[in-house]
Write a protein that holds these residues in place. Structure first.
Motif, short mmCIF file in Angstrom:
data_model
loop_
_atom_site.label_atom_id
_atom_site.label_comp_id
_atom_site.label_asym_id
_atom_site.label_seq_id
_atom_site.Cartn_x
_atom_site.Cartn_y
_atom_site.Cartn_z
N ILE A 51 46.69 59.75 87.64
CA ILE A 51 46.06 58.26 87.12
C ILE A 51 47.00 57.33 86.92
O ILE A 51 47.08 56.08 87.55
CB ILE A 51 45.19 58.42 85.87
N PHE A 52 48.10 57.68 86.21
CA PHE A 52 49.41 56.81 86.01
C PHE A 52 50.07 56.15 87.39
O PHE A 52 50.16 55.15 87.43
CB PHE A 52 50.23 57.32 85.09
N ALA A 53 50.11 57.22 88.19
CA ALA A 53 50.75 57.00 89.63
C ALA A 53 49.75 55.83 90.36
O ALA A 53 50.20 54.94 91.01
CB ALA A 53 51.16 58.21 90.15
N ARG A 55 46.72 54.41 89.68
CA ARG A 55 45.98 53.41 89.03
C ARG A 55 47.01 52.62 87.99
O ARG A 55 46.36 51.66 87.54
CB ARG A 55 44.75 54.12 88.46
N GLY A 56 47.92 53.15 87.61
CA GLY A 56 48.84 52.46 86.41
C GLY A 56 48.50 52.66 84.98
O GLY A 56 47.21 53.20 84.61
N GLU A 57 49.29 52.34 84.24
CA GLU A 57 49.13 52.97 82.80
C GLU A 57 48.15 51.85 82.06
O GLU A 57 47.23 52.41 81.46
CB GLU A 57 50.44 52.45 81.98
N ALA A 58 48.01 50.43 82.69
CA ALA A 58 47.01 49.66 81.97
C ALA A 58 45.43 50.25 82.17
O ALA A 58 44.77 50.12 81.36
CB ALA A 58 46.96 48.22 82.37
N TYR A 59 45.36 50.99 83.45
CA TYR A 59 43.85 51.33 83.80
C TYR A 59 43.62 52.52 82.78
O TYR A 59 42.43 52.61 82.12
CB TYR A 59 43.93 51.79 85.19
#
Ligand code: S3P
Length: 173
Positions: A51-53, A55-59
């Protein structure tokens, strides 16, 4: 709002024992355990690191925020939060409204040992884990310190920590 007993909400940095203690509390108190990271992974159909990789941490933080709102409307749960849930003060406020909050802590060297052979923590990926953990801990300290009830798990077993959490509830915290 649903009736029932207050939730028990475990906050704390990665490697402080939230998941293991939550499972033990669930067994001891015969309560449903919600591991926030696992639930987000199930719902998104992918692991946190992906998810981090992708979609990013904000997501991820948005999904985390939505889940906090949902869980803070429920009762009788033992909730293991993700280590970064405290970054949004609204999360802490919401979870404290319907839950007894406990912040688990541990000495940096203990945290490093506990997370040493784990690869599912995207924020610890990279070269110097020790530096990363120390930097994150000092940046987040004010957030964790805001939770009045703290248990240092460094030298305690999972059972001992669970016992202390149960004791705190008995004393009306
Ligand atoms: C995070 C901690 C992780 C997970 C995500 C972000 C953080 O949870 O939510 O990798 O920001 O500290 P654990 O504390 O359960 O490892």
């Amino acid at each position: 709002m649903t009736r029932g007993e207050k939730n028990i909400v475990l906050f704390g940095f990665m490697g402080t024992g939230k998941s293991a203690v939550a499972r033990r509390l669930g067994e001891r108190l015969e309560r449903e355990v919600v591991e926030m990271d696992d639930l987000i992974e199930d719902r998104e159909g992918m692991e946190i690191s992906r998810i981090f990789a992708e979609r990013g941490e904000a997501y991820f933080r948005k999904r985390e925020r939505e889940l906090v709102r949902e869980l803070s409307r429920r009762r009788n749960l033992v909730i293991a939060t993700g280590g970064g849930v405290v970054l949004d003060p609204e999360n802490v406020r919401d979870l404290e409204r319907t839950g007894s909050a406990v912040c688990l802590t541990a000495r940096p060297e203990v945290i490093l040992k506990r997370v040493a052979d784990q690869s599912h923590r995207p924020l610890l990926e990279g070269n110097d884990r020790e530096l990363t953990v120390k930097r994150m801990l000092s940046a987040r300290r004010p957030h964790y310190d805001r939770i009045p009830c703290q248990i240092d798990t460094s030298d305690l077993s999972v059972d001992e920590v669970a016992e202390q959490v149960i004791g705190l509830r008995g004393s009306g915290e």
